[in-house]
Scaffold this motif. Structure first.
Motif, mmCIF file in Angstrom:
data_model
loop_
_atom_site.group_PDB
_atom_site.id
_atom_site.type_symbol
_atom_site.label_atom_id
_atom_site.label_comp_id
_atom_site.label_asym_id
_atom_site.label_seq_id
_atom_site.Cartn_x
_atom_site.Cartn_y
_atom_site.Cartn_z
ATOM 1 N N ALA A 159 0.907 -1.359 -0.038
ATOM 2 C CA ALA A 159 -0.055 -0.047 0.104
ATOM 3 C C ALA A 159 0.991 1.341 0.109
ATOM 4 C CB ALA A 159 -0.985 0.148 1.330
ATOM 5 N N PRO A 160 0.638 2.256 -0.919
ATOM 6 C CA PRO A 160 1.378 3.212 -0.968
ATOM 7 C C PRO A 160 1.096 4.490 0.177
ATOM 8 C CG PRO A 160 -0.091 3.516 -2.633
ATOM 9 C CD PRO A 160 -0.219 2.137 -2.208
ATOM 10 N N PHE A 161 0.007 4.236 0.618
ATOM 11 C CA PHE A 161 -0.471 5.171 1.755
ATOM 12 C C PHE A 161 -1.399 4.571 2.591
ATOM 13 C CE2 PHE A 161 -2.522 6.625 -2.038
ATOM 14 C CZ PHE A 161 -3.774 6.575 -1.921
ATOM 15 N N SER A 162 -1.926 5.037 3.679
ATOM 16 C CA SER A 162 -3.126 4.505 4.378
ATOM 17 C C SER A 162 -4.160 4.948 3.730
ATOM 18 C CB SER A 162 -2.693 4.898 5.840
ATOM 19 O OG SER A 162 -1.538 4.546 6.607
ATOM 20 N N GLY A 163 -5.200 3.809 4.122
ATOM 21 C CA GLY A 163 -6.618 4.250 3.397
ATOM 22 C C GLY A 163 -7.460 2.998 3.405
ATOM 23 N N VAL A 164 -8.454 2.876 2.664
ATOM 24 C CA VAL A 164 -9.410 2.088 2.468
ATOM 25 C C VAL A 164 -9.652 1.388 1.008
ATOM 26 C CG1 VAL A 164 -11.941 1.239 2.727
ATOM 27 C CG2 VAL A 164 -10.935 3.053 4.220
ATOM 28 N N LEU A 165 -9.528 0.138 0.971
ATOM 29 C CA LEU A 165 -9.255 -0.625 -0.431
ATOM 30 C C LEU A 165 -10.720 -0.473 -1.002
ATOM 31 C CD1 LEU A 165 -6.961 -3.597 0.527
ATOM 32 C CD2 LEU A 165 -6.443 -1.579 -0.606
ATOM 33 N N GLY A 166 -10.736 -0.493 -2.312
ATOM 34 C CA GLY A 166 -12.286 -0.669 -2.954
ATOM 35 C C GLY A 166 -12.452 -1.969 -3.188
ATOM 36 N N VAL A 167 -13.678 -2.414 -3.633
ATOM 37 C CA VAL A 167 -13.976 -3.834 -3.739
ATOM 38 C C VAL A 167 -13.848 -4.053 -5.321
ATOM 39 C CG1 VAL A 167 -15.769 -3.720 -2.114
ATOM 40 C CG2 VAL A 167 -16.267 -3.064 -4.350
ATOM 41 N N ASP A 168 -13.119 -3.516 -5.891
ATOM 42 C CA ASP A 168 -12.475 -3.750 -7.288
ATOM 43 C C ASP A 168 -11.025 -4.716 -7.374
ATOM 44 O OD1 ASP A 168 -10.925 -1.967 -6.342
ATOM 45 O OD2 ASP A 168 -11.245 -0.909 -8.066
ATOM 46 N N ASP A 169 -10.894 -5.159 -6.018
ATOM 47 C CA ASP A 169 -9.634 -6.101 -6.051
ATOM 48 C C ASP A 169 -9.754 -7.258 -6.930
ATOM 49 O OD1 ASP A 169 -11.674 -6.660 -4.165
ATOM 50 O OD2 ASP A 169 -10.271 -8.066 -3.255
ATOM 51 N N LEU A 170 -8.456 -7.565 -7.639
ATOM 52 C CA LEU A 170 -8.406 -8.466 -8.459
ATOM 53 C C LEU A 170 -8.411 -9.923 -7.824
ATOM 54 C CD1 LEU A 170 -6.006 -7.335 -11.330
ATOM 55 C CD2 LEU A 170 -8.654 -7.317 -11.376
ATOM 56 N N ALA A 171 -8.542 -11.201 -8.643
ATOM 57 C CA ALA A 171 -8.587 -12.626 -8.014
ATOM 58 C C ALA A 171 -7.137 -12.847 -7.877
ATOM 59 C CB ALA A 171 -9.632 -13.165 -8.407
ATOM 60 N N GLU A 172 -6.963 -14.035 -7.262
ATOM 61 C CA GLU A 172 -5.827 -14.814 -7.336
ATOM 62 C C GLU A 172 -5.922 -15.482 -8.919
ATOM 63 O OE1 GLU A 172 -4.787 -17.433 -4.441
ATOM 64 O OE2 GLU A 172 -4.986 -16.076 -2.707
ATOM 65 N N GLY A 173 -4.697 -15.566 -9.427
ATOM 66 C CA GLY A 173 -4.323 -16.318 -10.699
ATOM 67 C C GLY A 173 -4.441 -15.180 -11.931
ATOM 68 N N THR A 174 -4.960 -13.913 -11.793
ATOM 69 C CA THR A 174 -5.163 -12.851 -12.774
ATOM 70 C C THR A 174 -3.657 -12.527 -13.284
ATOM 71 O OG1 THR A 174 -7.099 -11.974 -11.685
ATOM 72 C CG2 THR A 174 -6.041 -10.790 -13.564
ATOM 73 N N MET A 175 -3.559 -12.454 -14.455
ATOM 74 C CA MET A 175 -2.294 -12.023 -15.095
ATOM 75 C C MET A 175 -2.338 -10.565 -15.067
ATOM 76 S SD MET A 175 0.668 -12.414 -16.585
ATOM 77 C CE MET A 175 1.846 -11.617 -17.442
ATOM 78 N N VAL A 176 -1.266 -9.782 -14.583
ATOM 79 C CA VAL A 176 -1.207 -8.417 -14.595
ATOM 80 C C VAL A 176 0.087 -7.782 -15.239
ATOM 81 C CG1 VAL A 176 -2.336 -8.199 -12.289
ATOM 82 C CG2 VAL A 176 0.213 -8.479 -12.517
ATOM 83 N N THR A 177 -0.160 -6.666 -15.859
ATOM 84 C CA THR A 177 0.953 -6.017 -16.561
ATOM 85 C C THR A 177 1.554 -4.949 -15.811
ATOM 86 O OG1 THR A 177 -0.123 -6.716 -18.841
ATOM 87 C CG2 THR A 177 1.606 -4.887 -18.814
ATOM 88 N N ALA A 178 2.602 -4.784 -15.927
ATOM 89 C CA ALA A 178 3.466 -3.606 -15.201
ATOM 90 C C ALA A 178 2.900 -2.160 -15.480
ATOM 91 C CB ALA A 178 4.992 -3.744 -15.122
ATOM 92 N N GLY A 179 2.442 -1.726 -14.376
ATOM 93 C CA GLY A 179 1.992 -0.137 -14.716
ATOM 94 C C GLY A 179 0.906 -0.167 -15.434
ATOM 95 N N VAL A 180 0.208 -1.248 -15.732
ATOM 96 C CA VAL A 180 -0.971 -0.984 -16.505
ATOM 97 C C VAL A 180 -2.439 -1.488 -15.878
ATOM 98 C CG1 VAL A 180 -2.248 -1.885 -19.012
ATOM 99 C CG2 VAL A 180 0.293 -1.099 -18.777
ATOM 100 N N THR A 181 -2.097 -2.820 -15.404
ATOM 101 C CA THR A 181 -3.410 -3.227 -14.701
ATOM 102 C C THR A 181 -3.822 -3.036 -13.322
ATOM 103 O OG1 THR A 181 -2.490 -5.529 -16.073
ATOM 104 C CG2 THR A 181 -4.610 -5.496 -14.322
ATOM 105 N N PRO A 182 -4.713 -2.378 -13.088
ATOM 106 C CA PRO A 182 -5.192 -1.898 -11.669
ATOM 107 C C PRO A 182 -5.448 -3.092 -10.956
ATOM 108 C CG PRO A 182 -6.650 -0.778 -13.379
ATOM 109 C CD PRO A 182 -5.860 -2.004 -14.081
#
Length: 232
Positions: free
Chosen positions: A136-159
């Motif tokens: 976490a870059p700072f303290s706060g509340v996470l949204g409910v849009d978190d990705l699931a395990e197994g998702t492929m992410v691209t550096a600097g692109v995939t939220p």
């Protein structure tokens, strides 16, 4: 009755919008699959808390290879340094030419450059391994849009998830140019917009007071000023 003189506060009430100080989409610095989640959407996290873990196997292999290459480069450099000292002695004795010594010296400098490059590669590889843990870059509340395990992410692109700060908060509202000028005159050169009160949607007054932090002219025109006040 005795007439007295006193300051009379001038109050005004405006409709505003409560906004977070920061709201960002957290993204990974490397490519890979999410292999572990440490949190769930909607929870509060502190700055630096781990959020996700990206598959680290290829990055750990890259770090091991970089360290091995650096170790070999250092060994070559140390051998070259020993040869250079031997050549220096031979040069002083007149057993070799200045040209032979210069060639050995140049070769030694090349080995030193290879060591520097290897160390830089190893440092980058170590950073990649560290970046497999997304924090976490700072303290706060996470949204409910978190990705699931197994998702492929691209550096600097995939939220990966949205993180919103919860303290302090902005309250944004608008003033007309006339109201802004009037408040500035009434302040008589002093500060205005201090100790603001916030009335919530249910009519209750928020327990903390706020202060105006930003005043800027509305880019859309119409003689409006956008005001932001900060509340704890």
């Amino acid at each position: 009755y005795v007439a007295t003189t006193s300051d009379t506060p001038i109050t005004a009430e405006y409709s505003g919008t409560i906004m977070p100080l920061q709201s960002v989409s957290v993204k990974a610095r490397i490519n890979g699959y999410i292999v572990e989640k440490y949190v769930t959407g909607g929870t509060y996290v502190h700055e630096g808390d781990p959020l996700f873990r990206i598959d680290s196997r290829q990055y750990e292999a890259g770090l091991a290879a970089a360290r091995a290459n650096t170790a070999q480069a250092k060994a070559n450099y140390e051998n070259a340094m020993r040869d250079l000292e031997r050549y220096r002695t031979l040069l002083a004795q007149g057993a070799i030419s200045e040209q032979q010594f210069s060639r050995q010296q140049a070769m030694t400098e090349q080995y030193r450059a290879v060591v520097d490059a290897g160390e830089a590669q190893a440092e980058m590889a170590a950073d990649n391994v560290a970046d497999t843990i997304v924090r976490a870059p700072f303290s706060g509340v996470l949204g409910v849009d978190d990705l699931a395990e197994g998702t492929m992410v691209t550096a600097g692109v995939t939220p990966l998830v949205t993180l919103t700060s919860s303290a302090p908060v902005y309250v944004q509202f608008r003033l007309s140019e006339t109201e802004y000028l009037q408040m500035t005159r009434d302040a008589n050169g002093g500060a205005w917009g201090e100790k603001l009160k916030l009335r919530l949607a249910d009519g209750s007054i928020y327990g903390e007071t706020g202060n105006v932090s930003v005043v800027e002219q509305d880019a859309s025109g119409g003689g409006q000023f956008v005001v932001r006040a900060v509340f704890p």
